[in-house]
Design an enzyme around this catalytic site. Sequence first.
Site, mmCIF file in Angstrom:
data_model
loop_
_atom_site.group_PDB
_atom_site.id
_atom_site.type_symbol
_atom_site.label_atom_id
_atom_site.label_comp_id
_atom_site.label_asym_id
_atom_site.label_seq_id
_atom_site.Cartn_x
_atom_site.Cartn_y
_atom_site.Cartn_z
ATOM 1 C CB THR A 220 34.045 50.550 36.725
ATOM 2 O OG1 THR A 220 34.393 49.308 36.996
ATOM 3 C CG2 THR A 220 34.085 51.445 38.219
ATOM 4 N NE ARG A 248 34.115 39.904 39.153
ATOM 5 C CZ ARG A 248 34.549 40.908 38.614
ATOM 6 N NH1 ARG A 248 33.691 42.072 38.530
ATOM 7 N NH2 ARG A 248 35.588 41.334 38.217
ATOM 8 N N GLY A 250 33.465 42.614 41.899
ATOM 9 C CA GLY A 250 34.942 43.404 42.299
ATOM 10 C C GLY A 250 35.594 44.293 43.046
ATOM 11 C CG ASP A 251 38.352 47.163 41.480
ATOM 12 O OD1 ASP A 251 37.229 46.200 40.349
ATOM 13 O OD2 ASP A 251 38.468 48.115 41.872
ATOM 14 N N GLY A 274 38.585 43.734 38.334
ATOM 15 C CA GLY A 274 38.353 43.825 40.033
ATOM 16 C C GLY A 274 39.469 42.377 40.754
#
Length: 355
Positions: A220, A248, A250-251, A274
């Site tokens: 990321t 899916r 993530g954060d 995440g």
Amino acid sequence: MSSLNQNPFNHFYVRSVIYSLVIFCVTACQSTQQQLDDTLESEIIHQPIALVLHGGAGTILKENMTPELEQQYIHVLDSALTVGYQILENGGESIDAVTAVIVVLENSPLFNAGKGAVLTHDETNELDASIMDGATLNAGAVAGVKTVKNPILLAKEIMLHSSHVMMAREGAELFAQEQGLELVDPSYFFVQNRLDALNRIKEKEIQEQTAATNDSKFGTVGCVALDKHGNIVAGTSTGGMTNKRWGRIGDSPIIGAGTYANNATCGVSATGWGEFFIRGVVAYDIAALIEYKGLTLKEAARIVIQEKLPKLGGDGGIIALDKMGKVTMEFNTSGMFRAAIDGDGAKFVGMFEKD
């Protein structure tokens, strides 16, 4: 009639006194205004600017990297840092610095965002991004887009030109088209080494009969900036986890988990596994420790990344800065691609734990 009214000299004297008082008041007001202007100008001049960025955390070891590849990473990190910091030096706003930095990283195939995004189980790219303004606490986020060249710009448009915080998939891409953002064919994002990595993970899954997630979740990118107005903006962009399925997310596009900014405390951009950053509300937790416990940015980041996150089972890192221009880059992995220029003008570019 009184003698005062009868004497012309007295009239002249009174007028002179009144005139003198008027001149004094005008001069005093001008002096006070000049002092206020000088103070304001001084505050602006002495307001520090700072910028910090990351290109992901994970198993980043010098022995696993050729000198040529190491220099490629250093070059892109330094170039992105320079682009963003020059905007701040020229009086630009933190939101423009953050988006400019992340666009550079999204356009590089070296990082897991934009052009270099990892592949899903179905060999597609699904991109996430978010941005937050520390002055207003306004935010924008996008998840699961496949044709937006620079997802961070879409997150910015969502923040500035919609009443929503998060958009996803086809709806987000329609909004991007309406805002005139550049759309590309999904093949634009393809990078061969991402396909190779996906195939290795799938093979490992077959051999071990379990989902392989280790080292499939990093890369990321993110940036946090402080401008001359004292405003903090944080942004994050990612391709997510290699071999991810079922849409899916993530954060990275979740405000408070992967991205958070508040001028009263700090700005944070995260990278790592995440699911654990979401459960720990990591980015906001750092800001909360500063606000409610009075901790320094450095100590708050250390507690969250080195103590609280590992207890959940998560790993990764964060970059952050506060309103004084103090920078921290905290991670519990063997490395994190990172670069910064803090409020004192000190510059750093590195990737390994001992840098």
